[in-house]
Design a protein around this motif. Structure first.
Motif, PDB file in Angstrom:
ATOM      1  N   ALA A 253       8.698  25.827  -4.446  1.00  0.00           N
ATOM      2  CA  ALA A 253       9.001  24.600  -3.709  1.00  0.00           C
ATOM      3  C   ALA A 253       7.748  23.806  -3.349  1.00  0.00           C
ATOM      4  N   VAL A 254       6.583  24.435  -3.353  1.00  0.00           N
ATOM      5  CA  VAL A 254       5.339  23.741  -3.005  1.00  0.00           C
ATOM      6  C   VAL A 254       4.787  23.057  -4.238  1.00  0.00           C
ATOM      7  N   HIS A 255       4.646  21.732  -4.192  1.00  0.00           N
ATOM      8  CA  HIS A 255       4.099  20.941  -5.290  1.00  0.00           C
ATOM      9  C   HIS A 255       3.481  19.687  -4.681  1.00  0.00           C
ATOM     10  N   PRO A 256       2.775  18.835  -5.427  1.00  0.00           N
ATOM     11  CA  PRO A 256       2.097  17.661  -4.850  1.00  0.00           C
ATOM     12  C   PRO A 256       3.004  16.778  -4.009  1.00  0.00           C
ATOM     13  N   GLY A 257       4.276  16.683  -4.380  1.00  0.00           N
ATOM     14  CA  GLY A 257       5.189  15.844  -3.592  1.00  0.00           C
ATOM     15  C   GLY A 257       5.396  16.342  -2.179  1.00  0.00           C
ATOM     16  N   SER A 258       5.056  17.622  -1.935  1.00  0.00           N
ATOM     17  CA  SER A 258       5.239  18.173  -0.591  1.00  0.00           C
ATOM     18  C   SER A 258       4.304  17.535   0.433  1.00  0.00           C
TER      19      SER A 258
ATOM     20  N   LEU B 262       1.530   9.471  -5.751  1.00  0.00           N
ATOM     21  CA  LEU B 262       1.991  10.831  -5.447  1.00  0.00           C
ATOM     22  C   LEU B 262       3.067  11.262  -6.443  1.00  0.00           C
ATOM     23  N   PHE B 263       3.916  10.348  -6.845  1.00  0.00           N
ATOM     24  CA  PHE B 263       4.957  10.692  -7.814  1.00  0.00           C
ATOM     25  C   PHE B 263       4.358  11.014  -9.180  1.00  0.00           C
ATOM     26  N   LEU B 264       3.300  10.297  -9.569  1.00  0.00           N
ATOM     27  CA  LEU B 264       2.637  10.589 -10.843  1.00  0.00           C
ATOM     28  C   LEU B 264       2.018  11.983 -10.828  1.00  0.00           C
ATOM     29  N   PHE B 265       1.356  12.333  -9.749  1.00  0.00           N
ATOM     30  CA  PHE B 265       0.794  13.681  -9.643  1.00  0.00           C
ATOM     31  C   PHE B 265       1.892  14.727  -9.665  1.00  0.00           C
ATOM     32  N   ASP B 266       2.977  14.438  -8.975  1.00  0.00           N
ATOM     33  CA  ASP B 266       4.074  15.388  -8.918  1.00  0.00           C
ATOM     34  C   ASP B 266       4.730  15.553 -10.287  1.00  0.00           C
ATOM     35  N   SER B 267       4.861  14.446 -11.004  1.00  0.00           N
ATOM     36  CA  SER B 267       5.458  14.525 -12.338  1.00  0.00           C
ATOM     37  C   SER B 267       4.561  15.298 -13.299  1.00  0.00           C
ATOM     38  N   ALA B 268       3.249  15.105 -13.141  1.00  0.00           N
ATOM     39  CA  ALA B 268       2.321  15.824 -14.019  1.00  0.00           C
ATOM     40  C   ALA B 268       2.383  17.321 -13.797  1.00  0.00           C
ATOM     41  N   SER B 269       2.740  17.727 -12.587  1.00  0.00           N
ATOM     42  CA  SER B 269       2.799  19.164 -12.292  1.00  0.00           C
ATOM     43  C   SER B 269       4.188  19.731 -12.496  1.00  0.00           C
ATOM     44  N   SER B 270       5.118  18.914 -13.019  1.00  0.00           N
ATOM     45  CA  SER B 270       6.492  19.403 -13.164  1.00  0.00           C
ATOM     46  C   SER B 270       6.607  20.477 -14.236  1.00  0.00           C
TER      47      SER B 270
ATOM     48  N   GLY C  85       0.805  -1.213   0.000  1.00  0.00           N
ATOM     49  CA  GLY C  85       0.000   0.000   0.000  1.00  0.00           C
ATOM     50  C   GLY C  85       0.834   1.257   0.000  1.00  0.00           C
ATOM     51  N   ASP C  86       1.930   1.241   0.760  1.00  0.00           N
ATOM     52  CA  ASP C  86       2.806   2.412   0.785  1.00  0.00           C
ATOM     53  C   ASP C  86       3.467   2.636  -0.571  1.00  0.00           C
ATOM     54  N   SER C  87       3.811   1.551  -1.275  1.00  0.00           N
ATOM     55  CA  SER C  87       4.405   1.688  -2.612  1.00  0.00           C
ATOM     56  C   SER C  87       3.393   2.282  -3.588  1.00  0.00           C
ATOM     57  N   LEU C  88       2.143   1.841  -3.496  1.00  0.00           N
ATOM     58  CA  LEU C  88       1.101   2.416  -4.357  1.00  0.00           C
ATOM     59  C   LEU C  88       0.892   3.892  -4.055  1.00  0.00           C
ATOM     60  N   LEU C  89       0.922   4.247  -2.758  1.00  0.00           N
ATOM     61  CA  LEU C  89       0.784   5.657  -2.374  1.00  0.00           C
ATOM     62  C   LEU C  89       1.928   6.483  -2.938  1.00  0.00           C
ATOM     63  N   ALA C  90       3.150   5.990  -2.819  1.00  0.00           N
ATOM     64  CA  ALA C  90       4.311   6.719  -3.345  1.00  0.00           C
ATOM     65  C   ALA C  90       4.222   6.851  -4.859  1.00  0.00           C
ATOM     66  N   LEU C  91       3.805   5.791  -5.552  1.00  0.00           N
ATOM     67  CA  LEU C  91       3.683   5.849  -7.008  1.00  0.00           C
ATOM     68  C   LEU C  91       2.629   6.860  -7.426  1.00  0.00           C
TER      69      LEU C  91
ATOM     70  N   LEU D  36      12.105  12.715  -5.836  1.00  0.00           N
ATOM     71  CA  LEU D  36      12.405  11.334  -5.449  1.00  0.00           C
ATOM     72  C   LEU D  36      12.816  11.252  -3.979  1.00  0.00           C
ATOM     73  N   LEU D  37      13.609  12.226  -3.509  1.00  0.00           N
ATOM     74  CA  LEU D  37      14.013  12.227  -2.105  1.00  0.00           C
ATOM     75  C   LEU D  37      12.822  12.363  -1.166  1.00  0.00           C
ATOM     76  N   MET D  38      11.808  13.087  -1.593  1.00  0.00           N
ATOM     77  CA  MET D  38      10.643  13.311  -0.741  1.00  0.00           C
ATOM     78  C   MET D  38       9.653  12.141  -0.790  1.00  0.00           C
ATOM     79  N   ILE D  39       9.479  11.533  -1.958  1.00  0.00           N
ATOM     80  CA  ILE D  39       8.404  10.551  -2.137  1.00  0.00           C
ATOM     81  C   ILE D  39       8.873   9.117  -1.913  1.00  0.00           C
ATOM     82  N   THR D  40      10.080   8.793  -2.341  1.00  0.00           N
ATOM     83  CA  THR D  40      10.548   7.395  -2.247  1.00  0.00           C
ATOM     84  C   THR D  40      10.532   6.850  -0.816  1.00  0.00           C
ATOM     85  N   PRO D  41      10.893   7.619   0.212  1.00  0.00           N
ATOM     86  CA  PRO D  41      10.871   7.063   1.581  1.00  0.00           C
ATOM     87  C   PRO D  41       9.499   6.606   2.056  1.00  0.00           C
TER      88      PRO D  41
END
Length: 397
Positions: free
Chosen positions: A86-91, A18-26, A10-16, A51-56
Motif C-alpha cells: 500500500a505504500v507508494h509515492p501517491g501516499s 505526484l501522479f507521474l511518479f506514482d504511475s512510474a512505480s506501478s 500550483g496544486d494541479s502541477l503538484l498532483a500531476l 486517483l482517489l489519493m492524488i486528485t483531491p
C-alpha cells in the motif's frame, strides 16, 4: 505573484507530478522491510486508489476538509486492495493533506485527521507484521509517523507565520483606520472652532452695525452729528470685522502661504475695550474685574472674552431699548467666574430659547475646559449668563 493569485495551478502541477511518479512505480511496490521495489501485478484497483489519493490535491486549498478525507478514503482503499504494497509515492498525498489542514483549516480538524492517519499506519504495520514477523512492526510504524511528524511541524510553522502576518496586517489596518478617524475628528474640531470664531466676530460686528445704522437713520434729519458718529462707528466696526475675517480665512489657506498675517487673539485684558465699544453703540455696561487676570492661559482668556462678547451682543440685539448690562469677571485660586446680566426683556428672539448658535457656541467653549455654563432669564426680568471655568490642572467646580 501570479501563482499565488491562482493557487489551483500550483496544486494541479503538484498532483500531476505526484501522479507521474506514482504511475512510474506501478510496475513495482516498495517493500519497507527489504527497502527495495518488488514486482507486483498492476491493476485497475491500484489506479483507482491512486486517483482517489492524488486528485483531491487540486482543490486542497478551496475545500481542505473534503479533499483530505477523500484522500484518506483512497489510502484506505489502497490498503485494503494491496495490503503490504500500500505504500507508494501517491501516499505522500496523505501527509500533504495533513499539512493543508494545519494551514487552511483548524487544529482540531487536523488532530482528528492525524488520528485517522495513525490508525491507518498501525493497520498497515499489522499487515506487514503478518507477512514478515512481529519484529518489523515498530520499524514499519516509525517511517510513516516520522513523515507525518515532519509535515505536521512544517504546517504548524507555516500556520503560525500566516497567523502572525494576518494579525500584523489587521493591526496596521486598525492603526490606519484610527489615524483616519483622528484626522477627521481634528478637521471637525477645527471647523467647529473656526465656526465659533466666525459667529462671534460676525455676529458681534453685524449687531453693532445694525444698531448704529438704525440709530443713524432716525437721527439723520434731527441730529446729523449723532448720525455721523454712528456712521463712523459702523465704518470702524466693519473694518475690524473684515480684519478678523481675513485672519480666519488665512487659517484655512495652504501651509505654503506663509505670508498671511494673523492678528493677536483677544483675552481678558481686552474686556475694557470691548465694554467701551458697547457703550459707544448705546448699551450702558458696567465692568467689574477682580483677581489677577493678566496671566490667564491663552485659551481661557480667549474663552472669557468670547463669552462676554457673545452675551453683550445678545443683550444688544434682544434686551430692548433702555436696557443696561453688568459684567463681572472674578478669579479665585482654582477657577474663574464670568457673569453677564442685563435688565432687558429677558427673552431671546421673542422666546425663552434662542434660535441661533450663540448659546451653543458658548456651551461648546465652556465644555472644552470642563466648565459649567448657565444661561436663562432672571427672576424679576432680564437675562443672565454665568460660566465657571476651572483653571488648567484643576477639576471642574
Amino acid at each position: 505573484m501570479w501563482l499565488r493569485a491562482h493557487p489551483w495551478v500550483g496544486d494541479s502541477l503538484l498532483a500531476l507530478l505526484l501522479f507521474l511518479f506514482d504511475s512510474a512505480s506501478s510496475r513495482g511496490r516498495y517493500d519497507p522491510v527489504s527497502e527495495t521495489f518488488v514486482q507486483a501485478v498492476s491493476s485497475s484497483d491500484y489506479t483507482l486508489g491512486s486517483l482517489l489519493m492524488i486528485t483531491p490535491l487540486v482543490v486542497r486549498r478551496r475545500k481542505p476538509v473534503l479533499a483530505a478525507y477523500v484522500t484518506l478514503f483512497g489510502g484506505v482503499f489502497v490498503l485494503v486492495t494491496h495490503g503490504p504494497y500500500a505504500v507508494h509515492p501517491g501516499s505522500f498525498a496523505l501527509a500533504i493533506m495533513l499539512y493543508t489542514l494545519l494551514t487552511c483549516s483548524t487544529r482540531r480538524v487536523a488532530v482528528a485527521y492525524a488520528t485517522w492517519l495513525l490508525i491507518g499506519t498501525v493497520l498497515f504495520a499489522f499487515v506487514m507484521s503478518r507477512e514478515h514477523g512481529v519484529a518489523v512492526f515498530p520499524f514499519v510504524v516509525f517511517g510513516p509517523v516520522a513523515v507525518f511528524a515532519v509535515f505536521w511541524m512544517t504546517g504548524e510553522f507555516v500556520g503560525a507565520r500566516r497567523a502572525y502576518h494576518s494579525e500584523v496586517e489587521q493591526r496596521l489596518r486598525l492603526l490606519e483606520h484610527e489615524r483616519d478617524q483622528q484626522a477627521k475628528i481634528a478637521v471637525v474640531e477645527e471647523r467647529n472652532r473656526i465656526a465659533r470664531e466666525l459667529h462671534d466676530v460676525v455676529a458681534h460686528a453685524v449687531s453693532v452695525m445694525i444698531v448704529q445704522a438704525d440709530g443713524a437713520s432716525y437721527a439723520m434729519k434731527t441730529n446729523p452729528e449723532i448720525a455721523s458718529k454712528a456712521l463712523g462707528t459702523i465704518s470702524d466696526t466693519g473694518r475690524k470685522a473684515l480684519g478678523e475675517l481675513r485672519r480666519l480665512v488665512g487659517v484655512l489657506r495652504n501651509d505654503s502661504e506663509t505670508n498671511a498675517e494673523y492678528a493677536p487673539q483677544p483675552d481678558a485684558s481686552a474686556l475694557g475695550e470691548l465694554v467701551e465699544k458697547m457703550r459707544q453703540v448705546g448699551l450702558p455696561v458696567r465692568l467689574t474685574m477682580t483677581g489677577d487676570l493678566a496671566d490667564l492661559p491663552t485659551g481661557v482668556g480667549l474663552t472669557v472674552y468670547r463669552l462676554v462678547q457673545e452675551a453683550l451682543t445678545n443683550t444688544l440685539k434682544h434686551a430692548g431699548p433702555g436696557a443696561s448690562a453688568q459684567v463681572v469677571v472674578a478669579r479665585a485660586e482654582n477657577q474663574i467666574e464670568v457673569e453677564v446680566t442685563d435688565d432687558g426683556l429677558g427673552r431671546v428672539n421673542g422666546s425663552l430659547v434662542s434660535g441661533g448658535n450663540g448659546l451653543i457656541g458658548m456651551r461648546e467653549r465652556v465644555a472644552v475646559y470642563n466648565g459649567v455654563l448657565e444661561a436663562g432669564p432672571r427672576l424679576g426680568g432680564g437675562w443672565r449668563v454665568r460660566a465657571v471655568l476651572p483653571l488648567p490642572g484643576e477639576s471642574a467646580p
